[in-house]
Write a protein that holds these residues in place. Structure first.
Motif, PDB file in Angstrom:
ATOM      1  N   GLU A 246     -16.187  16.030  31.279  1.00 25.58           N
ATOM      2  CA  GLU A 246     -16.524  16.179  29.862  1.00 25.58           C
ATOM      3  C   GLU A 246     -17.958  16.673  29.673  1.00 25.58           C
ATOM      4  N   ARG A 247     -18.899  16.050  30.425  1.00 25.06           N
ATOM      5  CA  ARG A 247     -20.317  16.366  30.259  1.00 25.06           C
ATOM      6  C   ARG A 247     -20.600  17.859  30.475  1.00 25.06           C
TER       7      ARG A 247
ATOM      8  N   LEU B 272     -11.224  15.067  30.996  1.00 26.70           N
ATOM      9  CA  LEU B 272     -11.691  13.686  31.013  1.00 26.70           C
ATOM     10  C   LEU B 272     -12.762  13.468  32.087  1.00 26.70           C
TER      11      LEU B 272
ATOM     12  N   GLN C 264     -15.550  10.975  22.653  1.00 25.36           N
ATOM     13  CA  GLN C 264     -15.954  12.362  22.846  1.00 25.36           C
ATOM     14  C   GLN C 264     -15.186  12.996  24.016  1.00 25.36           C
ATOM     15  N   ALA C 265     -14.942  12.215  25.055  1.00 19.82           N
ATOM     16  CA  ALA C 265     -14.163  12.750  26.176  1.00 19.82           C
ATOM     17  C   ALA C 265     -12.736  13.055  25.722  1.00 19.82           C
TER      18      ALA C 265
ATOM     19  N   LYS D 109     -18.665   7.475  23.615  1.00 19.50           N
ATOM     20  CA  LYS D 109     -18.540   8.404  24.740  1.00 19.50           C
ATOM     21  C   LYS D 109     -17.069   8.673  25.072  1.00 19.50           C
TER      22      LYS D 109
END
Lengths: 362, 316, 305
Positions: free
Chosen positions: B302-303, B299, C118-119, C115
């Protein structure tokens, strides 16, 4: 001592591609040498070899008397400015400029003094705390120059440093670079594909093509006495007009013939009668002259007019080729006009058709 | 003009309807998606807060009616008393399910997992960063072959390494040590680390490398002063991947560890699942403990993970 | 002239330049590591597979050549395991592709909360297989599990059923747990591919009069081909070697219903202690994996060209 000597230097990549072959070149101490040529001609490879970034695979490269083939760049006294500037994005302007000095363990006081003096000279003192991403293209360019300047290197290398700037800035930076050379009193080697830059900046120009040198000379020599058809056509805008024909001889004086055109050549042209030749004639080396003698005359019908403000370039077909000549802006000319031009005989360039080498004697 | 009016109006109405339909469809799809991903996890977490008595109710309590932390308490303050047949019965007379004394092994196992994962991360960085720099920025004969070789080692199935690893580790006398895990986990993590870093370095301009070297950096200094600071996203990705891979690894740990000295969290958790007398609410609490670090990493980072996972996907 | 040529040739023969030596120095740690932990084991494994090594009789370990392989290929049990591995893989990879595509299409839209979704998607990918296994084991539990509870409350079943213990349901149920954890990676890979489709392509199709469905069929799906190839290769390689869920969920059972190849390797090696056979079996698996990676990448390369 910062003269550089290439002795039969070659550069061959592992995949067999030969970038440079048998290069002989002597770069004099403190001169401003420009390597000029189209992309892929080997000029950047040559520059990188001086820097030590590319390996010399044959021949000898010397700085003064020292063979430097196997000396890595960090142990050569060179500085370099890159086309993309290559500033370190994570460092401030100050740290970018100071980095080379820090790597050479210069005392902090000295580093600070040199960085500040360079920044002042380049008028970027107010930018020292910024990061490269916060600067304009011109500012980055100045930082890149500063980074090289503070090192006070024996050789200053520049790889197309102005190509990423807009046109106006490019011209003012040219003047600054020239001034920088004067002040620094060190050897500059400058790579560009821009003939105007080369002609403005250089003490001597090296024109390169296909990994070999076409001609070495002063800007004047390169422009006025091109050694090859390649050099003649690479310099000048619009490109030099060319006509393919052969050498004839009438009453002892050589004549160039191509279709209807028959031009008397200077006596110094040394070529046997009947040999194939290429004639080069720049747009500014002809004049509009209805009364021109037949042996200097070129006739044609105007098919295009390209004004560039100060002058205009007039296009016409000569012996099947497009031919341009320059005309003052106030001289009237219309499409469809039949014109007669007079060529300036002593400005004709004649090249052997097969080798491309100049036939000018002497 | 006049004809365009009504046509434009109906077009507008149709557009509005289309927009609402799209929003509705997105809502439904998102709900299904969230349900698919979270429902099993919510059930796991929910039952870890239930007592043995509550967990055996029919139909199941989706949300605990009498939430309890006894399962977690047992892990953090494991009962020190000896477990015998009698104490088992005593633990929860209603069902026979019980919290095992081996619950005490969970925290040491977690520590083992941490030590292994951190060591693997550090070794990965030490080994992969210079290699990736050489592959991305130095032209040398054998470069293509090296890349090919490293990529090939990436597809070796771990199960094919089990037999030789076992004999190798046994002959070195390293069975049941953390070292055996650290060494073998390098096989499953290093190729991927090199891959991510090489990819990232290749994306940084060559001229930076040249500038640094002309500025007086050796190759190593160029790497340390220029490329490492500029590659933090990729380095973070490598850290996360190596950590997760080591934290989650099961097969090799199952082969090489035998006692709580070296057993990692997955091994201890798995050992509970095969004992039918252990309360599932307790097993689920152990499971929750095992997923907390990875879930947090997923969490929070993530990026970085997404960029690492998809590196080279489009090229392929 | 000749001297220069000789000199040139001598230089070319020089093994490594300064830079090249530096490159190899930088690669040395990786090379050493991978030699020790990957190359040596895989070669050693081949060697072991030619011997009859049983830890139950440590003093007699004869060389048997290809016997281990021959025995395996003649063993119907081995082929049953191959069959189960294949059907597990086909079920799992198909479901991963379908669900992965649906998720990718959803995440390719722009909407508030995208977003966050996606996380969330990364969570199943990140958790350990062991935790995933015990989670599903509890969901599938025949006495108190969530699956029974849910289906019962929704009136789909009138009494609790046996799930993992039913030989017909075991493989699909394990595959389901596998799919849940593998979908995120597949969805992300497909999502990147989706994002790489130039918007011009859709504009052009729209101008050509293609409706939404036609745009999907004629623009999106063909463009997704490389993404799907990647997903199929990767997930097939992961599925055929998968071990953890079989250990946690069923230990190969009920009976031999989930005796897949990886489970048999484990049993042969660590329960029967017959290392030669285990090595031979794992070598077959490794070769299949390599062939798969190589073959599909080649096919993909041809299509791209």
């Amino acid at each position: 001592m910062a003269s550089i000597r290439f002795d039969k230097v070659g550069k061959r990549y592992a995949n067999g591609f030969v970038a440079i072959e048998n290069l002989d070149l002597e770069i004099r101490d403190r001169e401003f040498l420009v390597l000029l040529g189209p992309s892929g001609c080997g000029k950047s490879t040559t520059l990188n070899m001086i820097a030590g970034l590319e390996e010399v695979t044959s021949g000898k490269l010397c700085f003064g008397d020292q063979l430097v083939n196997d000396i890595p760049p960090d142990r050569r006294d060179v500085a370099m400015v890159f086309q993309s500037y290559a500033l370190y994005p994570h460092k401030t302007v100050y740290e970018n400029i100071a980095f080379g000095l820090r790597m050479r363990r210069t005392p902090q006081a000295e580093v600070d003094a040199r960085v500040r003096s360079a920044a002042q000279k380049l008028a970027i003192t107010h930018l020292l705390d910024r990061r490269p991403s916060q600067l304009s293209g011109g500012q980055r360019q100045r930082v890149a120059l500063g980074r090289a300047m503070v090192r006070r290197p024996a050789v200053f290398l520049m790889d197309e440093p102005l190509s990423n700037l807009d046109a106006a800035l490019r011209i003012s930076m040219r003047a600054e670079i020239k001034q920088l050379h004067e002040e620094m009193q060190t050897t500059f080697v400058y790579v560009t594909h821009d003939q105007a830059e080369a002609l403005t900046l250089a003490d001597r120009i090296v024109v390169m093509n296909d990994g070999a040198i076409e001609q070495i000379g002063t800007p004047h020599d390169i422009y006025e006495k091109p050694a090859t058809i390649f050099v003649a056509s690479f310099l000048g805008a619009p490109p030099i007009n060319t006509l393919d024909g052969e050498i004839g001889g009438a009453s002892g004086r050589p004549v160039f013939r191509c279709g209807d055109v028959a031009l008397a050549l200077p006596p110094a042209i040394a070529a046997p009668t009947g040999s194939k030749a290429t004639l080069g004639l720049r747009a500014e080396d002809v004049t509009l002259d209805p009364k021109a003698q037949d042996d200097v005359a070129i006739d044609g019908v105007v098919n295009s007019i390209l004004p560039i403000g100060s002058d205009q370039f007039i296009g016409m077909k000569v012996a099947g080729r497009e031919f341009f000549f320059r005309l003052a802006k106030d001289q009237a000319c219309a499409i469809g006009d039949r014109v007669r031009l007079a060529a300036l005989t002593n400005r004709l360039h004649v090249f052997d058709a097969a080798s491309g080498r100049s036939l000018a004697g002497g | 003009m006049s004809a365009a009016g009504p046509a434009g109006a109906t077009g507008h109405v149709a557009g509005e309807r289309h927009r609402r339909l799209r929003i509705a469809a997105l809502w439904i799809a998102s709900l299904i998606f969230v349900g698919y991903v979270t429902a099993p996890l919510v059930w796991l977490v929910s039952s870890s807060f239930q007592s043995e008595r509550e967990i055996t109710s029919k139909p199941p309590h989706w949300i605990p009616h009498e939430p309890t932390v006894q399962n977690f308490a047992a892990i953090f303050a494991a009962p020190k008393k000896d477990v015998t047949y009698e104490t088992r019965r005593a633990a929860d007379p209603a069902s026979g399910g019980f919290i095992p004394s081996t619950a005490a092994n969970l925290l040491p196992a977690m520590a083992n997992s941490l030590i292994v994962a951190i060591s693997v991360v550090i070794l990965n960085l030490l080994v992969a960063i210079p290699a990736a720099y050489a592959l991305a920025k130095i032209r040398f004969r054998g470069r293509d072959a090296s890349i090919y070789a490293i990529l090939t080692t990436r597809v070796i199935p771990d199960i094919a390494l089990v037999v030789p690893f076992f004999l190798f580790i046994r002959n070195l006398g390293l069975l049941d040590t953390l070292a055996s895990l650290i060494i073998t986990y390098l096989a499953v993590t290093v190729p991927f680390s090199v891959f991510i870093l090489t990819n990232y370095f290749e994306g940084l301009p060559d001229e930076l490398d040249k500038a640094a070297r002309v500025d007086g950096c050796s190759r190593l200094q160029t790497l340390l002063h220029v490329y490492v600071p500029l590659s933090l996203p990729a380095i973070v990705a490598v850290i996360l991947f190596a950590f997760l891979a080591s934290w989650n690894e099961f097969l090799l740990a199952l082969m090489f560890t035998q006692t709580p000295n070296s057993q990692t969290l997955p091994i201890i958790v798995a050992s509970f699942t095969s004992d039918f007398t252990i309360s599932f609410s307790f097993i689920n609490a152990a499971g929750v403990l095992a997923i907390i670090p990875p879930v947090l990493i997923a969490l929070l980072f993530e990026r970085y993970l997404v960029s690492g996972l998809t590196a080279g996907a489009v090229k392929g | 002239m000749t001297q220069a040529a000789v000199l040139a040739r001598r230089r070319e023969r020089l093994p490594f330049s300064h830079d090249e030596r530096r490159a190899w120095l930088f690669l040395a740690p990786v090379a050493t590591t991978l030699l020790v932990v990957a190359v040596f084991p895989i070669v050693y494994s081949l060697y072991i597979s030619f011997w009859s090594i049983k830890l139950t009789r440590p003093h007699r370990q004869p060389f048997v050549g290809l016997d281990n392989y021959a025995q395996l290929l003649a063993d119907p049990e081995f082929w049953h395991a191959v069959g189960r591995t294949t059907s597990f893989t086909v079920m799992a990879v198909t479901a991963i592709c379908v669900i992965g595509l649906a998720v990718a299409l959803l995440l390719n839209e722009t909407f508030p909360g995208r977003k966050a979704l996606q996380a969330l998607l990364l969570v199943p990918w990140a958790i350990p297989y062991v935790a995933n296994g015990l989670m599903w084991k509890w969901i599938y539990d025949s006495s108190y599990g969530a699956l029974n509870g849910l289906l019962f409350q929704l009136d789909f079943i009138d009494k609790y059923m046996v799930w993992l213990g039913d030989a017909n349901k075991t493989l699909p149920l394990i595959a389901n747990a596998f799919v849940w954890k593998e979908v995120p990676l597949a969805a992300l890979l497909l999502l990147v591919t989706l994002k790489s489709i130039p918007a011009d392509l859709y504009a052009a199709a729209r101008v050509d009069g293609a409706g939404a469905l036609q745009r999907f069929l004629h623009v999106t799906l063909p463009a997704l081909r490389p993404g799907f190839m990647l997903v199929i290769i990767y997930e097939t390689m992961t599925a055929i070697r998968h071990f953890d869920l079989f250990f946690i969920l069923t230990e190969g059972g009920p009976g031999d219903a989930s005796h897949v190849l990886s489970w048999r390797i484990y049993v042969e090696t660590f329960r029967n202690l017959s290392f030669g056979t285990g090595a031979a079996m794992s070598y077959i698996l490794a070769i299949v994996t390599f062939a798969l990676a190589y073959g599909v990448i080649r096919a993909l390369g041809r299509n791209v060209r």
